[in-house]
Design a protein around this motif. Structure first.
Motif, PDB file in Angstrom:
ATOM      1  N   GLU A 166      42.292  26.584  63.073  1.00 33.08           N
ATOM      2  CA  GLU A 166      41.343  26.335  61.991  1.00 33.08           C
ATOM      3  C   GLU A 166      39.942  26.680  62.457  1.00 33.08           C
ATOM      4  OE1 GLU A 166      39.644  22.613  59.275  1.00 33.08           O
ATOM      5  OE2 GLU A 166      41.173  22.254  60.786  1.00 33.08           O
ATOM      6  N   ASN A 167      39.255  27.483  61.660  1.00 40.07           N
ATOM      7  CA  ASN A 167      37.837  27.732  61.902  1.00 40.07           C
ATOM      8  C   ASN A 167      37.115  26.481  61.412  1.00 40.07           C
ATOM      9  OD1 ASN A 167      35.054  28.405  61.215  1.00 40.07           O
ATOM     10  ND2 ASN A 167      35.624  30.507  61.716  1.00 40.07           N
ATOM     11  N   LYS A 181      44.909  29.510  59.765  1.00 39.96           N
ATOM     12  CA  LYS A 181      45.803  30.661  59.928  1.00 39.96           C
ATOM     13  C   LYS A 181      46.991  30.264  60.796  1.00 39.96           C
ATOM     14  CE  LYS A 181      42.798  32.547  63.516  1.00 39.96           C
ATOM     15  NZ  LYS A 181      41.888  33.593  63.884  1.00 39.96           N
ATOM     16  N   THR A 234      34.351  27.098  58.604  1.00 42.69           N
ATOM     17  CA  THR A 234      34.756  27.527  57.258  1.00 42.69           C
ATOM     18  C   THR A 234      35.943  26.740  56.714  1.00 42.69           C
ATOM     19  OG1 THR A 234      36.323  29.204  58.046  1.00 42.69           O
ATOM     20  CG2 THR A 234      34.007  29.892  57.782  1.00 42.69           C
ATOM     21  N   LYS A 262      38.925  27.593  57.241  1.00 45.76           N
ATOM     22  CA  LYS A 262      40.024  28.547  57.049  1.00 45.76           C
ATOM     23  C   LYS A 262      41.100  28.325  58.103  1.00 45.76           C
ATOM     24  CE  LYS A 262      41.172  33.402  56.679  1.00 45.76           C
ATOM     25  NZ  LYS A 262      40.807  34.760  56.985  1.00 45.76           N
TER      26      LYS A 262
END
Length: 180
Positions: A97-98, A105, A101, A103
């Motif tokens: 996880e960023n 993946k 942001t 986000k």
């Protein structure tokens, strides 16, 4: 009487912030570091299910799908997908996880075959697995199929029966030079 446990009983989730010390020369998190974390969580999950010390017997294919960046939060999830008499297949999923942001993946998944051991290093019996839903049944059956596929691959070319000459044509497609 045989003991049974659900995969919920031994599920393990860990998260760790990726630091510069975990990175490789290109600035991405080193694959070997992620493999080490995967092995650790597979051990924890298998030990929790078996209530014993466990060792890694094999790791099924690991494909690194997306790179992990320094500063991302990596979460590893492990659950028992299949059990035998002394061994179990632990599915491990890696996500990052960023933090800025949000986000997420999926970075990779793999399957670790773990074997329960006693204090003398001997393999010991483990609890059975309760399959409580379609996902659990699918994962169990897929583990059986992966095991069958691995056996077929191992037995495909027995050294004593292998004739290199009969495979030279296929080698022409590859970047090899055959000097027999």
């Amino acid at each position: 009487m045989k003991k049974y446990k659900s995969n919920k009983d031994s599920r393990v989730i860990i998260s760790q912030l990726m630091l510069p010390s975990h990175s490789n020369f290109s600035g991405k998190i080193h694959g070997g570091y992620i493999l080490s974390l995967m092995d650790q969580i597979a051990f924890a999950c298998a030990s929790k299910h078996s209530e014993a010390y466990c060792v890694t017997a094999s790791v099924d294919r690991v494909d690194f799908l997306k790179p992990i960046e320094v500063g991302e939060l990596v979460t590893l999830k492990a659950s028992v997908n299949h059990v035998g008499n002394t061994s179990m297949v632990v599915g491990v999923r890696v996500e990052s996880e960023n933090i800025q942001t949000g986000k997420m993946k999926h970075c990779n998944s793999s399957y670790f075959t773990m074997v329960a051991k006693n204090n003398k290093g001997e393999s010991i019996s483990i609890p059975g697995l309760i399959l409580e839903n379609k996902t659990a049944i699918r994962r169990f059956v897929r583990s059986i199929i992966r095991k069958e596929d691995a056996t077929l691959r191992r037995n495909r070319f027995k050294e004593s029966e292998f004739e290199p000459e009969s495979h030279l044509e296929i080698l022409k497609e590859y970047n090899v030079k055959v000097n027999l």
